[in-house]
Design an enzyme around this catalytic site. Structure first.
Site, PDB file in Angstrom:
ATOM      1  N   LYS A   1     -65.084 -40.849  62.234  1.00  0.00           N
ATOM      2  CA  LYS A   1     -65.338 -39.517  62.004  1.00  0.00           C
ATOM      3  C   LYS A   1     -63.921 -38.957  61.884  1.00  0.00           C
ATOM      4  O   LYS A   1     -63.656 -38.538  60.943  1.00  0.00           O
ATOM      5  CB  LYS A   1     -66.283 -38.670  63.063  1.00  0.00           C
ATOM      6  CG  LYS A   1     -67.653 -39.205  62.878  1.00  0.00           C
ATOM      7  CD  LYS A   1     -68.332 -38.225  63.797  1.00  0.00           C
ATOM      8  CE  LYS A   1     -68.301 -38.380  65.169  1.00  0.00           C
ATOM      9  NZ  LYS A   1     -68.131 -39.542  65.882  1.00  0.00           N
ATOM     10  N   THR A   2     -63.231 -39.124  63.072  1.00  0.00           N
ATOM     11  CA  THR A   2     -61.807 -38.606  63.065  1.00  0.00           C
ATOM     12  C   THR A   2     -60.925 -39.290  62.200  1.00  0.00           C
ATOM     13  O   THR A   2     -60.173 -38.706  61.460  1.00  0.00           O
ATOM     14  CB  THR A   2     -61.169 -38.747  64.475  1.00  0.00           C
ATOM     15  OG1 THR A   2     -62.273 -38.076  65.507  1.00  0.00           O
ATOM     16  CG2 THR A   2     -60.116 -37.961  64.618  1.00  0.00           C
TER      17      THR A   2
ATOM     18  N   ASP B   1     -63.070 -31.098  63.311  1.00  0.00           N
ATOM     19  CA  ASP B   1     -63.820 -32.153  63.966  1.00  0.00           C
ATOM     20  C   ASP B   1     -64.596 -31.646  64.931  1.00  0.00           C
ATOM     21  O   ASP B   1     -64.335 -30.534  65.538  1.00  0.00           O
ATOM     22  CB  ASP B   1     -62.192 -33.011  64.675  1.00  0.00           C
ATOM     23  CG  ASP B   1     -62.663 -34.334  65.026  1.00  0.00           C
ATOM     24  OD1 ASP B   1     -63.930 -34.820  64.700  1.00  0.00           O
ATOM     25  OD2 ASP B   1     -61.840 -35.300  65.530  1.00  0.00           O
ATOM     26  N   GLU B   2     -65.393 -32.508  65.768  1.00  0.00           N
ATOM     27  CA  GLU B   2     -66.080 -32.222  66.734  1.00  0.00           C
ATOM     28  C   GLU B   2     -67.040 -30.931  66.505  1.00  0.00           C
ATOM     29  O   GLU B   2     -67.032 -30.062  67.419  1.00  0.00           O
ATOM     30  CB  GLU B   2     -65.511 -32.223  68.043  1.00  0.00           C
ATOM     31  CG  GLU B   2     -64.486 -33.299  68.192  1.00  0.00           C
ATOM     32  CD  GLU B   2     -65.060 -34.328  69.095  1.00  0.00           C
ATOM     33  OE1 GLU B   2     -66.560 -34.317  69.414  1.00  0.00           O
ATOM     34  OE2 GLU B   2     -64.413 -35.158  69.514  1.00  0.00           O
TER      35      GLU B   2
ATOM     36  N   GLN C   1     -73.207 -36.051  70.750  1.00  0.00           N
ATOM     37  CA  GLN C   1     -71.999 -35.776  71.759  1.00  0.00           C
ATOM     38  C   GLN C   1     -71.934 -34.259  71.971  1.00  0.00           C
ATOM     39  O   GLN C   1     -70.891 -33.879  72.404  1.00  0.00           O
ATOM     40  CB  GLN C   1     -70.852 -36.369  71.084  1.00  0.00           C
ATOM     41  CG  GLN C   1     -70.980 -37.710  71.309  1.00  0.00           C
ATOM     42  CD  GLN C   1     -69.509 -38.360  70.713  1.00  0.00           C
ATOM     43  OE1 GLN C   1     -68.771 -38.395  71.119  1.00  0.00           O
ATOM     44  NE2 GLN C   1     -69.675 -39.169  69.471  1.00  0.00           N
TER      45      GLN C   1
ATOM     46  N   ARG D   1     -66.823 -44.137  75.322  1.00  0.00           N
ATOM     47  CA  ARG D   1     -65.002 -44.118  75.348  1.00  0.00           C
ATOM     48  C   ARG D   1     -64.775 -45.549  75.513  1.00  0.00           C
ATOM     49  O   ARG D   1     -63.435 -45.722  75.359  1.00  0.00           O
ATOM     50  CB  ARG D   1     -64.584 -43.295  76.516  1.00  0.00           C
ATOM     51  CG  ARG D   1     -64.960 -41.856  76.627  1.00  0.00           C
ATOM     52  CD  ARG D   1     -64.643 -41.114  75.202  1.00  0.00           C
ATOM     53  NE  ARG D   1     -66.029 -41.176  74.444  1.00  0.00           N
ATOM     54  CZ  ARG D   1     -66.115 -40.951  73.058  1.00  0.00           C
ATOM     55  NH1 ARG D   1     -64.659 -40.647  72.467  1.00  0.00           N
ATOM     56  NH2 ARG D   1     -67.115 -40.951  72.507  1.00  0.00           N
TER      57      ARG D   1
HETATM   58  N1  ATP Z   1     -62.547 -49.031  58.790  1.00  0.00           N
HETATM   59  C1  ATP Z   1     -61.919 -49.084  59.998  1.00  0.00           C
HETATM   60  N2  ATP Z   1     -61.005 -50.114  60.271  1.00  0.00           N
HETATM   61  C2  ATP Z   1     -60.586 -50.265  61.482  1.00  0.00           C
HETATM   62  N3  ATP Z   1     -60.565 -49.740  62.481  1.00  0.00           N
HETATM   63  C3  ATP Z   1     -61.445 -48.446  62.434  1.00  0.00           C
HETATM   64  C4  ATP Z   1     -62.044 -47.893  61.024  1.00  0.00           C
HETATM   65  N4  ATP Z   1     -62.906 -46.807  61.503  1.00  0.00           N
HETATM   66  C5  ATP Z   1     -62.451 -46.527  62.513  1.00  0.00           C
HETATM   67  N5  ATP Z   1     -61.494 -47.568  63.204  1.00  0.00           N
HETATM   68  C6  ATP Z   1     -61.230 -47.273  64.615  1.00  0.00           C
HETATM   69  O1  ATP Z   1     -62.335 -47.180  65.457  1.00  0.00           O
HETATM   70  C7  ATP Z   1     -61.897 -46.357  66.360  1.00  0.00           C
HETATM   71  C8  ATP Z   1     -62.744 -45.160  66.675  1.00  0.00           C
HETATM   72  O2  ATP Z   1     -62.656 -44.057  65.353  1.00  0.00           O
HETATM   73  P1  ATP Z   1     -62.751 -42.680  65.645  1.00  0.00           P
HETATM   74  O3  ATP Z   1     -62.018 -42.289  66.817  1.00  0.00           O
HETATM   75  O4  ATP Z   1     -62.351 -42.071  64.208  1.00  0.00           O
HETATM   76  O5  ATP Z   1     -64.150 -42.418  65.860  1.00  0.00           O
HETATM   77  P2  ATP Z   1     -64.986 -41.036  65.839  1.00  0.00           P
HETATM   78  O6  ATP Z   1     -66.345 -41.394  65.170  1.00  0.00           O
HETATM   79  O7  ATP Z   1     -64.300 -39.847  65.645  1.00  0.00           O
HETATM   80  O8  ATP Z   1     -65.489 -41.354  67.605  1.00  0.00           O
HETATM   81  P3  ATP Z   1     -65.642 -40.084  68.521  1.00  0.00           P
HETATM   82  O9  ATP Z   1     -67.320 -39.706  68.100  1.00  0.00           O
HETATM   83  O10 ATP Z   1     -65.753 -40.648  69.756  1.00  0.00           O
HETATM   84  O11 ATP Z   1     -64.898 -38.747  68.251  1.00  0.00           O
HETATM   85  C9  ATP Z   1     -60.506 -45.702  66.387  1.00  0.00           C
HETATM   86  O12 ATP Z   1     -59.686 -46.593  67.174  1.00  0.00           O
HETATM   87  C10 ATP Z   1     -60.139 -46.131  64.938  1.00  0.00           C
HETATM   88  O13 ATP Z   1     -58.926 -46.265  64.525  1.00  0.00           O
HETATM   89 MG    MG Z   2     -63.666 -38.286  66.792  1.00  0.00          MG
END
Ligand code: ATP
Ligand code: MG
Length: 769
Positions: free
Chosen positions: A32-33, A224-225, A255, A616
């Protein structure tokens, strides 16, 4: 490589569909981020102006990282103009520009929570209320909750439900305290954290031209969040997006963990209603964690009733099962974790920074600090008493605050007699009352004293006050031209603070002196960086950064290769190769239910918090609990957390697996079934049932341990005065034995581990003959 290649198809869709309202809803670690980051880069590539993009993140650190990633794609000179930061920092910035129309000076002070509490305490005293009845903490959180729901003092007083609640907790006069608090903040030209959102809302409500200006400025808004936004934040975003509708929010309802601060999970649930023409994007692949971790996390969050159904899978390796550590005592829990870090780091070539220890409450950090220190493992702690809250630092910062905003009463009260200049509490009390009566600030009264003497002070005192006013005014003059570092250095030396601290040659005194040096170094760095970036570098600019730090933000470069210790709350959005979720005991995590009738919602929030903690971890997750723990100064016997039993057993690696009996799960199933039913008033089936089960588990395990009695001598032979040996703590002397067999308890002083209380049936002590 094209930046879009680093995204899967679902992510790419969410990035390139830039027009109109978008909701990205997905589980932890699904990118997402990353989507938000790339979407901003994409907007810039498509020609959007950086100054027209506003991105709101949960911490300043997250904003900084996002900006760095975007810089790597579009270049720093473009990225630096993005509006990116926390709600509080962005709207503080807007308020600085616009505050005069709502009656605040642009140099308003931001009161931190210690300032707020201190002011509330003063008001309680001035109203002649009893602090034991009107607990400042409770009053502060009532006021904060009101502000986050946009309830102003007059609205508070008119709200029957709120007033009734205050009656029920025997604090019927909170509304008056709130009103007075608001008035005094205004007189001091100060806003607290919650005001930054409340006053922004008031600004936008009462000054449509200002709202329009920002509606026009921001073509694109991203949040975000989003699941943890409160009503005040929700409304700001809604207002700002009302013109262009280009609002993209990302979040995960599973979350949502900040309801105690007014976060409303409904914001994400209602997005679809608020913006009927929205796009919705679901991301399903988790890129962070092993399959085992993702599956375990799915298995536990599925137990929550209130949630948007989501599918999350990982294509990374299966990975190890989640190790469960069962410790006899809280100290042993620290030992087990520190030990595992040492061992796996050596064996698998991890760095210290690959480890995080996550706990439910800040107080738990001490045990782990001790254990890590014993093994010389470097660590850093987030939250708790931050660097900026230390006395000597706050004293110096209070000078800075007063120089920037002479109306800042809380700052003035801190330093009017520091270093000692013979201005006592009585004088200060008189000044404060005179200021309140005249509807002005204390400093104003100090300045007027020479001419009018409104507080009726004697000559000697007046002359001391003049000296004080003189130094502050002199610094204020200097502030007009000097940069942050020059001014800060002058304040630190000319006020006599440096000399005062230097004189104290005790280790603590030296430490305080070093801290001030450290602060000045930080200010120097800020000044140089700002100059290089062509940004304003006054002390006021520096103070803005300091006031808005969040728990995750106090990260320094030299902190790089260290184990991270933090609460689960502050770990949101972060990731670590190895994560220890510790203190998994009933009434700790999940925390003790509040009130007589704990709500399903609050249990579900604890479970979401656990889900955040577990997700995490990238490679290894650990869960640990202690059977005995010192809490509130007494030894408690604890039951393992229901969350351990709720995870599907196939994902766990439990030392004595059959104790938990996962294959035969009617008991665990019963817990869940009860959990989803409303809890009836007066009955607490959920709590009792799980506790009964947990106790059973512990008993089973105890019975097993007893039948194994490895090595240890018969507890009945152990007497005070004896030298004994413990498998882990080493050699020690028994100071006292109490209780009756089989529950004999001993106090033992260990040469290397200090004094411990041990239950002899578990401790396996060997008598040294
Ligand atoms: N398509 C992709 N290819 C490679 N790595 C990825 C890809 N998408 C996400 N990642 C990696 O996966 C990890 C999680 O991504 P991110 O932090 O954006 O998830 P999130 O959904 O925001 O998580 P959270 O809910 O904990 O905030 C990060 O290290 C990110 O770089
Ligand atoms: Mg995130």
């Amino acid at each position: 490589m094209n930046y879009l290649d680093g995204l899967n198809e679902a992510q790419r869709n969410a990035v390139v569909n830039i027009d109109g309202p978008s909701l990205v809803i997905a589980g932890a670690g699904s990118g997402k981020t990353r989507v938000l980051t790339f979407r901003i880069a994409h907007l810039l590539q498509k020609g959007a102006k950086p100054g027209s993009i506003l991105a709101l993140t949960f911490t300043n650190k997250a904003a900084k990282e996002m900006k760095e990633r975007i810089s790597a794609i579009v270049g720093h000179n473009t990225a630096k103009y993005l509006w990116m930061g926390t709600f509080h920092s962005i709207f503080a910035r807007i308020l600085r520009t616009e505050s005069e129309v709502i009656g605040f000076p642009s140099n308003f002070t931001i009161y931190d929570s210690a300032d707020s509490k201190s002011l509330i305490r003063t008001i309680i005293k001035d109203m002649q209320l009893d602090e034991k009845t009107y607990k400042p903490n409770v009053v502060a959180s009532r006021i904060s909750a009101a502000k986050n729901s946009l309830i102003t003092p007059p609205a508070y007083q008119k709200n029957g439900q709120i007033m009734e609640y205050d009656m029920s907790i025997r604090m019927p006069r909170i509304s008056e305290i709130y009103k007075e608090y608001d008035r005094r903040c205004f007189l001091a030209g100060a806003m607290d954290f919650d005001d930054l959102l409340l006053k922004t809302n008031i600004l936008f409500r009462d000054h449509k031209e200002v709202l329009e200006k920002y509606q026009k400025r921001f073509d694109y808004l991203l949040v975000d969040e989003y699941q943890d936004t409160n009503f005040a934040q929700y409304l700001i975003v809604k207002n700002l997006a009302a013109l262009h509708h280009n609002l993209c929010v990302v979040g995960d309802d599973a979350q949502s963990i900040y309801s105690f601060r007014g976060a409303r999970i409904e914001n994400i649930l209602n997005f679809q209603k608020d913006y009927p023409k929205h796009h919705i994007f679901k991301l399903e692949q988790n890129y962070r964690s092993t399959q085992n971790i993702v599956n375990a996390a799915n298995s536990i969050i599925a137990k929550n009733k209130r949630q948007i159904p989501k599918n999350v899978f990982s294509e990374k390796s299966h990975g190890n099962r989640i190790k469960v550590f069962s410790a006899l005592t809280d100290n042993e829990e620290g030992y087990l974790v520190a030990n595992e870090i040492s061992e796996t780091r050596m064996r698998q070539h991890y760095h210290y920074q690959d480890y995080a220890i996550l706990y439910r409450t800040n107080a738990q950090s001490r045990i782990f600090e001790e254990a890590l220190r014993k093994r010389n493992i470097p660590y850093k702690i987030y939250g708790g008493l931050s660097f900026y809250q230390r006395k000597e630092i706050k004293d110096l910062l209070s000078y800075f605050r007063l120089v920037i905003n002479p109306k800042d009463n809380e700052a003035l009260k801190r330093i009017i007699n520091y270093p000692a200049r013979g201005i006592g509490d009585t004088t200060l009390g008189k000044l404060e009352q005179a200021a309140l009566a005249a509807g002005t600030s204390i400093f104003e009264v100090v300045q007027r004293s020479q001419r009018e003497n409104p507080a009726g002070l004697n000559k000697g005192t007046l002359s001391k006050l003049m000296d004080f006013a003189g130094i502050i005014s002199q610094f204020a003059e200097m502030a007009a031209t000097a940069d942050a570092y020059d001014l800060a250095g002058s304040v630190a030396t000319q006020t006599g603070i440096m000399k005062d601290l230097y004189r104290d040659q005790t280790p603590e005194g030296r430490n305080r002196f070093d801290n001030i040096q450290e602060l000045l170094n930080g200010i120097q760095e800020f000044t140089i960086n700002a100059r290089e970036e062509g940004l304003p570098n006054s002390l006021a600019n520096y103070m803005e950064d300091v006031a808005l730090l969040t728990d995750q933000d106090n990260d320094k470069d030299e902190d790089r290769d260290k184990v991270t210790l933090m609460t689960v709350h502050s770990s949101k959005g972060l990731e670590f190769k190895n994560v220890f979720v510790v203190g998994l005991e009933e009434n700790l995590f999940p925390s003790a239910p509040m009130g007589a009738n704990p709500s399903i919602e609050s249990f579900e929030e604890e479970r979401r918090l656990f889900y955040v903690a577990l997700t995490r971890a990238e490679e290894n997750a650990y869960l640990s609990y202690a059977k005995q723990r010192y809490r509130w100064g007494k030894l408690d016997f604890c039951n393992p957390s229901r969350f351990i039993t709720e995870i599907d057993g196939q994902y766990l690696d439990i030392p004595d697996e059959d104790d938990f009996n996962f294959d035969n799960e009617p008991q665990a199933a019963r817990v869940t079934a009860n959990f989803s039913k409303p809890v009836l008033p007066g009955k607490r089936p959920v709590v009792e049932n799980t506790q009964a089960i947990s106790q059973k588990l512990v008993k089973l395990r105890e019975a097993k341990k007893q039948s194994q009695t490895i090595d240890g001598d018969d507890p009945r032979d152990i007497q005070s005065g004896m030298m004994v040996e413990h498998q882990r703590f080493g050699t020690g002397k028994v100071l006292q034995v109490e209780g009756a067999f089989p529950n004999l308890k001993a106090t033992v002083f260990f040469q290397n581990a200090g004094q411990k209380q041990l239950l002899l049936k578990f401790a396996k002590l060997r008598i040294m003959r």
